[in-house]
Scaffold this motif. Structure first.
Motif, mmCIF file in Angstrom:
data_model
loop_
_atom_site.group_PDB
_atom_site.id
_atom_site.type_symbol
_atom_site.label_atom_id
_atom_site.label_comp_id
_atom_site.label_asym_id
_atom_site.label_seq_id
_atom_site.Cartn_x
_atom_site.Cartn_y
_atom_site.Cartn_z
ATOM 1 N N ALA A 260 5.080 13.062 -5.227
ATOM 2 C CA ALA A 260 5.727 12.745 -3.961
ATOM 3 C C ALA A 260 5.091 11.502 -3.367
ATOM 4 O O ALA A 260 3.882 11.313 -3.469
ATOM 5 N N ILE A 261 5.916 10.657 -2.776
ATOM 6 C CA ILE A 261 5.399 9.536 -1.992
ATOM 7 C C ILE A 261 5.013 10.131 -0.642
ATOM 8 O O ILE A 261 5.864 10.518 0.148
ATOM 9 N N ALA A 262 3.713 10.260 -0.418
ATOM 10 C CA ALA A 262 3.200 10.967 0.746
ATOM 11 C C ALA A 262 2.948 10.033 1.932
ATOM 12 O O ALA A 262 2.806 10.479 3.055
ATOM 13 N N ASN B 212 0.856 -1.173 0.000
ATOM 14 C CA ASN B 212 0.000 0.000 0.000
ATOM 15 C C ASN B 212 0.900 1.233 0.000
ATOM 16 O O ASN B 212 1.788 1.345 0.847
ATOM 17 N N ILE B 213 0.682 2.132 -0.957
ATOM 18 C CA ILE B 213 1.514 3.318 -1.084
ATOM 19 C C ILE B 213 0.629 4.540 -1.299
ATOM 20 O O ILE B 213 -0.188 4.567 -2.217
ATOM 21 N N GLY B 214 0.783 5.546 -0.460
ATOM 22 C CA GLY B 214 0.096 6.813 -0.647
ATOM 23 C C GLY B 214 1.007 7.758 -1.410
ATOM 24 O O GLY B 214 2.190 7.877 -1.097
ATOM 25 N N TRP B 215 0.466 8.413 -2.437
ATOM 26 C CA TRP B 215 1.279 9.341 -3.224
ATOM 27 C C TRP B 215 0.457 10.556 -3.602
ATOM 28 O O TRP B 215 -0.773 10.535 -3.560
ATOM 29 N N ALA B 216 1.140 11.638 -3.921
ATOM 30 C CA ALA B 216 0.468 12.900 -4.193
ATOM 31 C C ALA B 216 1.060 13.545 -5.439
ATOM 32 O O ALA B 216 2.235 13.386 -5.746
ATOM 33 N N VAL B 217 0.198 14.281 -6.153
ATOM 34 C CA VAL B 217 0.600 15.014 -7.356
ATOM 35 C C VAL B 217 0.281 16.487 -7.127
ATOM 36 O O VAL B 217 -0.798 16.822 -6.640
ATOM 37 N N GLN B 218 1.225 17.339 -7.474
ATOM 38 C CA GLN B 218 0.963 18.774 -7.433
ATOM 39 C C GLN B 218 0.676 19.230 -8.850
ATOM 40 O O GLN B 218 1.485 19.034 -9.752
ATOM 41 N N LEU B 219 -0.488 19.798 -9.052
ATOM 42 C CA LEU B 219 -0.910 20.231 -10.380
ATOM 43 C C LEU B 219 -0.643 21.719 -10.536
ATOM 44 O O LEU B 219 -0.948 22.506 -9.653
ATOM 45 N N LEU B 220 -0.115 22.114 -11.676
ATOM 46 C CA LEU B 220 0.190 23.520 -11.907
ATOM 47 C C LEU B 220 -0.143 23.911 -13.334
ATOM 48 O O LEU B 220 0.693 23.848 -14.221
ATOM 49 N N ASN B 221 -1.391 24.242 -13.601
ATOM 50 C CA ASN B 221 -1.806 24.835 -14.876
ATOM 51 C C ASN B 221 -1.214 24.124 -16.096
ATOM 52 O O ASN B 221 -0.701 24.748 -17.015
#
Length: 119
Positions: free
Chosen positions: A106-108, A19-28
């Motif tokens: 990022a691996i959050a 199980n891996i939590g990850w996040a994406v930062q979106l920028l236009n």
């Protein structure tokens, strides 16, 4: 992250849960992150053997106009028979990730790799 498993018989099965939590930062912009999660044996380098892999990705439309943080979770299970030459030997298994695509990822967390020998 790593775990060690020891099969005691060729009839055993090795079962893994991840199980891996990850996040994406979106920028236009149009963002298409693709993460490949792998279980490797013997080490965590690209040269070490892969016993399992799965890929997760998301597609976001462009022109969002602002930055947002979006989180995701990838989970998997995998079962395999042990290598007959390694019966009775403690074998290390490593969880690795590679990334391809646009955007900041990022691996959050949380990150979990669990295994069990089934007899």
């Amino acid at each position: 992250m790593s775990i060690w498993l020891t099969a005691t018989s060729a009839t055993n099965q090795l079962q893994f849960w991840g199980n891996i939590g990850w996040a994406v930062q979106l920028l236009n912009q149009a963002v298409t992150p693709q993460l490949t999660f792998r279980i490797r044996t013997g080490g965590f380098s690209p040269a070490d053997p892969i016993v399992f892999q799965t890929t997760d990705s998301e597609l976001f439309p462009g022109n969002l106009g602002f930055i947002i943080q979006t989180t995701f979770n990838t989970s998997f299970t995998h079962t395999q028979v042990p290598d007959p030459t390694l019966i009775g030997v403690a074998v290390p298994y490593y969880l690795t990730v590679s990334y391809f695509g646009l955007g900041n990822v990022a691996i959050a967390g949380p990150v979990n790799l669990t295994g069990q020998v089934l007899g």
